[in-house]
Design a protein around this motif. Structure first.
Motif, PDB file in Angstrom:
ATOM      1  N   ILE A 122      -7.341  11.605   0.132  1.00 27.58           N
ATOM      2  CA  ILE A 122      -6.838  12.422  -0.996  1.00 27.58           C
ATOM      3  C   ILE A 122      -7.945  13.347  -1.516  1.00 27.58           C
ATOM      4  CG2 ILE A 122      -5.930  12.342  -3.370  1.00 27.58           C
ATOM      5  CD1 ILE A 122      -4.442   9.766  -2.573  1.00 27.58           C
ATOM      6  N   LYS A 123      -9.168  12.819  -1.537  1.00 27.03           N
ATOM      7  CA  LYS A 123     -10.293  13.656  -1.989  1.00 27.03           C
ATOM      8  C   LYS A 123     -10.407  14.906  -1.103  1.00 27.03           C
ATOM      9  CE  LYS A 123     -14.568  12.290  -1.769  1.00 27.03           C
ATOM     10  NZ  LYS A 123     -15.393  11.158  -1.517  1.00 27.03           N
ATOM     11  N   ASP A 124     -10.287  14.688   0.212  1.00 25.66           N
ATOM     12  CA  ASP A 124     -10.397  15.837   1.131  1.00 25.66           C
ATOM     13  C   ASP A 124      -9.177  16.758   1.032  1.00 25.66           C
ATOM     14  OD1 ASP A 124     -12.830  14.958   1.902  1.00 25.66           O
ATOM     15  OD2 ASP A 124     -12.203  14.123   3.831  1.00 25.66           O
ATOM     16  N   LEU A 125      -8.018  16.146   0.779  1.00 25.21           N
ATOM     17  CA  LEU A 125      -6.822  16.977   0.570  1.00 25.21           C
ATOM     18  C   LEU A 125      -7.078  17.930  -0.605  1.00 25.21           C
ATOM     19  CD1 LEU A 125      -3.742  17.621   0.986  1.00 25.21           C
ATOM     20  CD2 LEU A 125      -3.245  15.713  -0.544  1.00 25.21           C
ATOM     21  N   ASP A 126      -7.620  17.360  -1.693  1.00 26.16           N
ATOM     22  CA  ASP A 126      -7.868  18.177  -2.891  1.00 26.16           C
ATOM     23  C   ASP A 126      -8.991  19.189  -2.688  1.00 26.16           C
ATOM     24  OD1 ASP A 126      -5.885  16.972  -4.375  1.00 26.16           O
ATOM     25  OD2 ASP A 126      -7.192  15.416  -5.189  1.00 26.16           O
ATOM     26  N   ASN A 127     -10.078  18.724  -2.043  1.00 27.14           N
ATOM     27  CA  ASN A 127     -11.281  19.565  -2.013  1.00 27.14           C
ATOM     28  C   ASN A 127     -11.376  20.495  -0.811  1.00 27.14           C
ATOM     29  OD1 ASN A 127     -12.029  18.321  -4.358  1.00 27.14           O
ATOM     30  ND2 ASN A 127     -13.256  16.757  -3.334  1.00 27.14           N
ATOM     31  N   ASP A 140       0.848  -1.203   0.000  1.00 29.24           N
ATOM     32  CA  ASP A 140       0.000   0.000   0.000  1.00 29.24           C
ATOM     33  C   ASP A 140       0.879   1.248   0.000  1.00 29.24           C
ATOM     34  OD1 ASP A 140      -2.022  -1.759   0.195  1.00 29.24           O
ATOM     35  OD2 ASP A 140      -2.764  -1.104   2.167  1.00 29.24           O
ATOM     36  N   PHE A 141       1.957   1.194   0.817  1.00 28.37           N
ATOM     37  CA  PHE A 141       2.851   2.356   0.881  1.00 28.37           C
ATOM     38  C   PHE A 141       3.409   2.659  -0.505  1.00 28.37           C
ATOM     39  CE2 PHE A 141       6.753   4.690   1.392  1.00 28.37           C
ATOM     40  CZ  PHE A 141       6.383   5.674   2.307  1.00 28.37           C
ATOM     41  N   LYS A 142       3.787   1.580  -1.187  1.00 31.47           N
ATOM     42  CA  LYS A 142       4.400   1.768  -2.502  1.00 31.47           C
ATOM     43  C   LYS A 142       3.404   2.379  -3.492  1.00 31.47           C
ATOM     44  CE  LYS A 142       7.103  -0.877  -5.771  1.00 31.47           C
ATOM     45  NZ  LYS A 142       7.642  -2.196  -6.085  1.00 31.47           N
ATOM     46  N   SER A 143       2.195   1.808  -3.549  1.00 28.72           N
ATOM     47  CA  SER A 143       1.260   2.338  -4.547  1.00 28.72           C
ATOM     48  C   SER A 143       0.816   3.753  -4.173  1.00 28.72           C
ATOM     49  CB  SER A 143       0.076   1.400  -4.765  1.00 28.72           C
ATOM     50  OG  SER A 143      -0.625   1.257  -3.563  1.00 28.72           O
ATOM     51  N   LEU A 144       0.611   3.981  -2.850  1.00 30.25           N
ATOM     52  CA  LEU A 144       0.222   5.338  -2.447  1.00 30.25           C
ATOM     53  C   LEU A 144       1.372   6.319  -2.628  1.00 30.25           C
ATOM     54  CD1 LEU A 144      -1.881   4.533   0.712  1.00 30.25           C
ATOM     55  CD2 LEU A 144      -2.665   5.826  -1.278  1.00 30.25           C
ATOM     56  N   GLY A 145       2.582   5.813  -2.335  1.00 29.05           N
ATOM     57  CA  GLY A 145       3.769   6.662  -2.510  1.00 29.05           C
ATOM     58  C   GLY A 145       3.873   7.119  -3.957  1.00 29.05           C
ATOM     59  N   ASN A 146       3.674   6.177  -4.877  1.00 27.81           N
ATOM     60  CA  ASN A 146       3.713   6.547  -6.304  1.00 27.81           C
ATOM     61  C   ASN A 146       2.624   7.555  -6.626  1.00 27.81           C
ATOM     62  OD1 ASN A 146       5.910   5.004  -7.054  1.00 27.81           O
ATOM     63  ND2 ASN A 146       4.685   3.145  -7.275  1.00 27.81           N
ATOM     64  N   ARG A 147       1.453   7.322  -6.010  1.00 28.48           N
ATOM     65  CA  ARG A 147       0.332   8.231  -6.267  1.00 28.48           C
ATOM     66  C   ARG A 147       0.652   9.642  -5.763  1.00 28.48           C
ATOM     67  NH1 ARG A 147      -5.651   6.439  -4.438  1.00 28.48           N
ATOM     68  NH2 ARG A 147      -6.665   8.402  -5.018  1.00 28.48           N
ATOM     69  N   PHE A 148       1.306   9.707  -4.601  1.00 30.19           N
ATOM     70  CA  PHE A 148       1.630  11.042  -4.065  1.00 30.19           C
ATOM     71  C   PHE A 148       2.742  11.722  -4.859  1.00 30.19           C
ATOM     72  CE2 PHE A 148      -0.971  10.126  -0.319  1.00 30.19           C
ATOM     73  CZ  PHE A 148      -1.614  11.349  -0.221  1.00 30.19           C
ATOM     74  N   VAL A 149       3.673  10.927  -5.380  1.00 31.56           N
ATOM     75  CA  VAL A 149       4.697  11.549  -6.238  1.00 31.56           C
ATOM     76  C   VAL A 149       4.008  12.125  -7.478  1.00 31.56           C
ATOM     77  CG1 VAL A 149       6.726  11.115  -7.683  1.00 31.56           C
ATOM     78  CG2 VAL A 149       6.645  10.212  -5.363  1.00 31.56           C
ATOM     79  N   GLU A 150       3.048  11.346  -8.023  1.00 34.84           N
ATOM     80  CA  GLU A 150       2.252  11.872  -9.158  1.00 34.84           C
ATOM     81  C   GLU A 150       1.522  13.153  -8.749  1.00 34.84           C
ATOM     82  OE1 GLU A 150       1.814  10.902 -12.281  1.00 34.84           O
ATOM     83  OE2 GLU A 150       3.244   9.260 -12.102  1.00 34.84           O
ATOM     84  N   TRP A 151       0.951  13.094  -7.554  1.00 33.45           N
ATOM     85  CA  TRP A 151       0.185  14.251  -7.048  1.00 33.45           C
ATOM     86  C   TRP A 151       1.099  15.486  -6.983  1.00 33.45           C
ATOM     87  CZ3 TRP A 151       0.178  17.864  -3.230  1.00 33.45           C
ATOM     88  CH2 TRP A 151      -1.038  18.467  -2.888  1.00 33.45           C
ATOM     89  N   ILE A 152       2.297  15.287  -6.428  1.00 30.62           N
ATOM     90  CA  ILE A 152       3.239  16.415  -6.299  1.00 30.62           C
ATOM     91  C   ILE A 152       3.657  16.913  -7.692  1.00 30.62           C
ATOM     92  CG2 ILE A 152       5.542  17.108  -5.481  1.00 30.62           C
ATOM     93  CD1 ILE A 152       5.111  15.144  -3.118  1.00 30.62           C
ATOM     94  N   CYS A 153       3.884  15.958  -8.620  1.00 29.54           N
ATOM     95  CA  CYS A 153       4.280  16.376  -9.983  1.00 29.54           C
ATOM     96  C   CYS A 153       3.179  17.215 -10.627  1.00 29.54           C
ATOM     97  CB  CYS A 153       4.559  15.159 -10.863  1.00 29.54           C
ATOM     98  SG  CYS A 153       6.111  14.388 -10.457  1.00 29.54           S
ATOM     99  N   SER A 154       1.901  16.784 -10.462  1.00 30.99           N
ATOM    100  CA  SER A 154       0.810  17.590 -11.042  1.00 30.99           C
ATOM    101  C   SER A 154       0.773  18.950 -10.363  1.00 30.99           C
ATOM    102  CB  SER A 154      -0.568  16.969 -10.836  1.00 30.99           C
ATOM    103  OG  SER A 154      -0.561  15.657 -11.127  1.00 30.99           O
ATOM    104  N   TYR A 155       0.980  18.944  -9.045  1.00 29.19           N
ATOM    105  CA  TYR A 155       0.942  20.217  -8.317  1.00 29.19           C
ATOM    106  C   TYR A 155       2.039  21.159  -8.828  1.00 29.19           C
ATOM    107  CZ  TYR A 155       1.366  23.588  -4.515  1.00 29.19           C
ATOM    108  OH  TYR A 155       1.456  24.750  -3.795  1.00 29.19           O
ATOM    109  N   PHE A 156       3.260  20.636  -8.874  1.00 30.06           N
ATOM    110  CA  PHE A 156       4.365  21.473  -9.368  1.00 30.06           C
ATOM    111  C   PHE A 156       4.099  21.925 -10.812  1.00 30.06           C
ATOM    112  CE2 PHE A 156       8.116  19.959  -6.430  1.00 30.06           C
ATOM    113  CZ  PHE A 156       7.557  20.697  -5.392  1.00 30.06           C
ATOM    114  N   GLY A 157       3.577  21.000 -11.629  1.00 30.89           N
ATOM    115  CA  GLY A 157       3.334  21.321 -13.042  1.00 30.89           C
ATOM    116  C   GLY A 157       2.259  22.386 -13.205  1.00 30.89           C
ATOM    117  N   ASP A 158       1.235  22.332 -12.325  1.00 29.09           N
ATOM    118  CA  ASP A 158       0.075  23.239 -12.490  1.00 29.09           C
ATOM    119  C   ASP A 158       0.122  24.425 -11.548  1.00 29.09           C
ATOM    120  OD1 ASP A 158      -0.880  21.391 -14.209  1.00 29.09           O
ATOM    121  OD2 ASP A 158      -2.313  20.487 -12.815  1.00 29.09           O
ATOM    122  N   ILE A 159       1.176  24.555 -10.786  1.00 29.37           N
ATOM    123  CA  ILE A 159       1.141  25.504  -9.658  1.00 29.37           C
ATOM    124  C   ILE A 159       0.767  26.917 -10.106  1.00 29.37           C
ATOM    125  CG2 ILE A 159       3.616  26.109  -9.600  1.00 29.37           C
ATOM    126  CD1 ILE A 159       3.315  25.779  -6.477  1.00 29.37           C
ATOM    127  N   ALA A 160       1.230  27.284 -11.307  1.00 29.33           N
ATOM    128  CA  ALA A 160       0.969  28.654 -11.755  1.00 29.33           C
ATOM    129  C   ALA A 160      -0.519  28.904 -11.978  1.00 29.33           C
ATOM    130  CB  ALA A 160       1.768  28.948 -13.018  1.00 29.33           C
TER     131      ALA A 160
END
Ligand code: PLP
Length: 492
Positions: A73-78, A21-41
């Motif tokens: 994650i839904k609550d983190l986003d919303n 679970d840590f691994k799949s969630l970890g990958n998901r959060f790295v994706e999350w951070i990448c989208s955040y950094f990519g869209d931050i502007a």
């Protein structure tokens, strides 16, 4: 022996998150951070939340049972993200603009996983020895004199407080550490000196060290907002003549409002002349001495006893990463060290136990993020980025100077521009100018495209534009100026 009752314990519900679970969630959060950094502007820099919005959207009671990460994650986003002010946004130009850079974010992830407590060498030799190594690297990069001992601390405020205590204990014959103030017969009021532009952390340090706000002398600054050294010396003399006990002077390289620079060499000479500790607060601008043509910021450091600078302001480290350097670490150690039996180690005579050099016992493994930053960017990469920030800041300064409707309110030695709107430079009423400029700043901040902050300089309301985020470039500067000038014109 009576065994414990297992009645209320579910053996299938013990232990940490499963590794898969840590691994799949970890990958998901790295994706999350990448989208955040990519869209931050595309995010509004300054959160549009109203007080209580976030708290009211969160349950008042803690969860009874495990919840799914999908829901988290839904609550983190919303819920959480709308209430975030985006410090990592290239248009975050308020206060001191800063960066949690990629390599440092990755280091913080590893730091949390290792969960090392850097209190003693023994509690993690690598953490201690890496901290020694990166602090020596930083000493060289910054151009501090040989032999300065450095360590990483949470904030400049703590660093300044620690230095004030060390300065207090450095006064011969007092030993307040042992006796307390009441135990020193005939103790004179101890006096701390700083400029009228010094950061509030200096006063807070004086409060925490038992010095008292009435014993902080805020020395007048000149037209460039630098301390007037003749005033400093005059005050020291007057205090001595009036039976007071001067003990420390705090200079600043890069004051909070205007980033002005105190004359460190002259203050050092005065400090030495009167036997006072000299602490330098370079929280924001100190890192600029890495740039060769700005190395002169280190002039006069032969008469400096302690120095703080914050990579979490302008060296691409996420908060909290502050560096404190001491000329004579023994003075700090003897002010703070208390080693109870359970913290005694066989290696202590040949190793550094960082817990002895300040108030904290438990310490995070912060050296890792500094190590990742220094290795990933390299000295040249850091110089290049700082130089470009200095360059584009001057561009912004020129926009202000060339406009007939704006006024530059302070010199620009680094990357903060203090200005105000004054159409045709004709308005002289300060209340009117304050209203115009505070309205203008509110209007700009409410667009979500830019976040500016303000200060007051000798009664005048001023807007500050701070450059320091790693992704802020020439284009951001031009667009910021367009937004500021068009908003001002539309409102006038
Ligand atoms: C000159 C100066 N010193 C100290 C501080 C306090 O920094 P910290 O938040 O690391 O305590 C600041 C904060 O902006 C500052 O501008």
């Amino acid at each position: 022996m009576k065994s414990f009752d297992m009645k209320n314990i579910d053996p299938g519900n013990l232990g940490d998150m499963p590794l898969d679970d840590f691994k799949s969630l970890g990958n998901r959060f790295v994706e999350w951070i990448c989208s955040y950094f990519g869209d931050i502007a595309s995010y509004p820099v300054l959160s549009t939340s109203k007080p209580g919005d976030i708290r009211n959207a969160l349950p008042g009671n803690p969860p009874e049972y495990s919840e799914s990460f999908n829901d988290i994650i839904k609550d983190l986003d919303n819920i959480i993200m709308p209430g975030i002010t985006h410090w990592n946004h290239p248009n975050f130009n308020a206060y001191f603009s800063n960066t949690g850079s990629g390599p440092a974010v990755l280091a913080d992830l590893v730091t949390a996983a290792l969960n090392v407590n850097v209190m003693l060498w023994k509690t993690s030799p690598s953490a201690t020895e890496l901290e020694e190594t990166v602090m020596e690297w930083m000493r060289q990069l910054l151009g501090l004199p040989d032999g300065f001992f450095g360590m990483i601390i949470d904030t400049a405020s703590t660093a300044t407080f620690t230095s004030i205590v060390a300065a207090r204990e450095n006064v011969p014959g007092l030993n307040i550490r042992l006796k307390g103030f009441a135990g020193v017969e005939g103790l004179k009021p101890m006096i701390l000196y700083c400029s009228d532009q010094a950061h509030s952390s200096v006063e807070k340090g004086a409060v925490a060290a038992g010095i008292g706000l009435e014993n902080v002398r805020k020395i007048k600054s000149d037209e460039n907002f630098s301390i007037i050294t003749s005033e400093l010396e005059k005050n020291i003399r007057a205090d001595i003549n009036n039976g007071k006990l001067p003990f420390v002077v705090v200079s600043t390289i890069g004051t909070t409002s205007t980033t002005s620079i105190d004359p460190v060499p002259e203050i050092g000479r005065i400090s030495r002349k009167y036997g006072l500790w000299h602490h330098v607060d370079g929280a924001y601008a100190g890192v600029v001495s890495i740039v060769p043509e700005r190395r002169s910021l280190m002039d006069g450091f032969e008469n400096v006893d302690s120095y703080v600078t914050n990579p979490h302001k302008w060296l691409f480290a996420p908060i909290d990463t502050s560096l404190i350097f001491y000329r004579d670490p023994e003075k700090v150690r003897s002010a703070f060290s208390i080693v109870p039996e359970y913290l005694k180690t066989a290696e202590s005579s040949e190793t550094i136990d960082y817990m002895n050099y300040g108030i904290q016992l438990g310490r995070r493994f912060r050296a890792l993020k500094l190590w990742f930053i220094l290795r990933y960017f390299g000295r040249q990469g850091l110089i290049n980025r700082l130089r470009d920030h200095l360059r584009i800041s001057l561009m912004f300064r020129d926009f202000i100077e060339e406009s007939e409707d704006f006024e530059l309110m302070a010199p620009v030695p680094f990357s903060v521009i203090c200005f105000r709107f004054n159409p045709g430079r004709k308005i002289s009423d300060e209340d009117e100018l304050e209203k115009i400029n505070s309205d203008l700043m509110e209007k700009i901040n409410s667009t979500g495209k830019l976040f500016l902050s303000h200060t007051k300089l000798r009664g005048k309301y001023i807007i500050r534009y701070a450059v320091g985020n790693i992704n802020t470039n020439e284009d951001h500067i031009k667009k910021a100026w367009e937004l500021i000038s068009s908003s001002a014109e539309a409102g006038s």
